[in-house]
Design a protein around this motif. Structure first.
Motif, short mmCIF file in Angstrom:
data_model
loop_
_atom_site.label_atom_id
_atom_site.label_comp_id
_atom_site.label_asym_id
_atom_site.label_seq_id
_atom_site.Cartn_x
_atom_site.Cartn_y
_atom_site.Cartn_z
N MET A 53 0.82 -1.20 0.00
CA MET A 53 0.00 0.00 0.00
C MET A 53 0.87 1.27 0.00
O MET A 53 0.61 2.22 0.72
N GLY A 54 1.96 1.25 -0.79
CA GLY A 54 2.83 2.40 -0.90
C GLY A 54 3.97 2.44 0.10
O GLY A 54 4.77 3.37 0.09
N ARG A 55 4.07 1.44 0.95
CA ARG A 55 5.13 1.37 1.97
C ARG A 55 6.05 0.20 1.64
O ARG A 55 5.59 -0.90 1.35
N SER A 56 7.34 0.43 1.71
CA SER A 56 8.33 -0.61 1.46
C SER A 56 8.47 -1.49 2.70
O SER A 56 8.75 -0.99 3.79
N ILE A 57 8.25 -2.81 2.52
CA ILE A 57 8.31 -3.76 3.64
C ILE A 57 9.50 -4.70 3.42
O ILE A 57 9.51 -5.48 2.47
N PRO A 58 10.51 -4.64 4.30
CA PRO A 58 11.65 -5.54 4.15
C PRO A 58 11.27 -6.96 4.60
O PRO A 58 10.35 -7.14 5.40
N PHE A 59 11.98 -7.95 4.07
CA PHE A 59 11.72 -9.33 4.47
C PHE A 59 13.00 -10.16 4.36
O PHE A 59 13.95 -9.76 3.68
N ARG A 60 13.00 -11.28 5.04
CA ARG A 60 14.12 -12.23 4.97
C ARG A 60 13.80 -13.30 3.93
O ARG A 60 12.63 -13.58 3.68
N ALA A 61 14.80 -13.89 3.37
CA ALA A 61 14.62 -14.96 2.39
C ALA A 61 13.72 -16.06 2.96
O ALA A 61 13.92 -16.50 4.11
N GLY A 62 12.70 -16.46 2.21
CA GLY A 62 11.79 -17.52 2.63
C GLY A 62 10.66 -17.08 3.53
O GLY A 62 9.79 -17.88 3.87
N GLU A 63 10.62 -15.82 3.91
CA GLU A 63 9.59 -15.31 4.83
C GLU A 63 8.27 -15.09 4.10
O GLU A 63 8.24 -14.70 2.93
N SER A 64 7.17 -15.36 4.78
CA SER A 64 5.85 -15.12 4.19
C SER A 64 5.53 -13.63 4.20
O SER A 64 6.10 -12.85 4.99
N ILE A 65 4.60 -13.25 3.36
CA ILE A 65 4.12 -11.86 3.34
C ILE A 65 3.57 -11.49 4.71
O ILE A 65 3.88 -10.43 5.25
N ALA A 66 2.74 -12.36 5.28
CA ALA A 66 2.11 -12.06 6.58
C ALA A 66 3.15 -11.86 7.68
O ALA A 66 3.04 -10.95 8.49
N SER A 67 4.17 -12.71 7.69
CA SER A 67 5.22 -12.59 8.70
C SER A 67 5.99 -11.29 8.55
O SER A 67 6.30 -10.62 9.54
N ALA A 68 6.29 -10.91 7.31
CA ALA A 68 7.00 -9.66 7.07
C ALA A 68 6.16 -8.45 7.48
O ALA A 68 6.66 -7.51 8.09
N LEU A 69 4.86 -8.49 7.16
CA LEU A 69 3.97 -7.40 7.57
C LEU A 69 3.88 -7.32 9.09
O LEU A 69 3.95 -6.22 9.66
#
Length: 84
Positions: A9-25
């Protein structure tokens, strides 16, 4: 090391390799994912795709955020746009 991120929604969300979208959010402090088509708030709940409480649009396609692996550059949005 390059930080990978997707757009929420216009915000950059960092994540780790293999992480789900929900977990990153969730790690980014985002606890609800907007309204579903019936107006109910979606959120991270079961973590295995059974409850479908975390449905979002990923590059225009409806997916469960808890079982969809985050990838760099993907665009993730709430199912329904907020009105008003």
């Amino acid at each position: 090391m390059t930080v990978q991120a997707f757009d929420w929604m216009g915000r950059s969300i960092p994540f780790r390799a293999g992480e789900s979208i929900a977990s990153a959010l969730d790690a980014a402090g985002i606890r609800t994912f907007g309204a579903d088509t019936s107006g109910q708030e979606t959120r991270y709940f079961c973590g295995i795709g059974a409850c479908q409480c975390c449905v979002v649009r990923v590059d225009g396609v409806v997916r469960e955020a808890c079982v969809t692996t985050a990838t760099a550059g993907m665009r993730v949005e709430a199912l329904e746009k907020r009105r008003g």
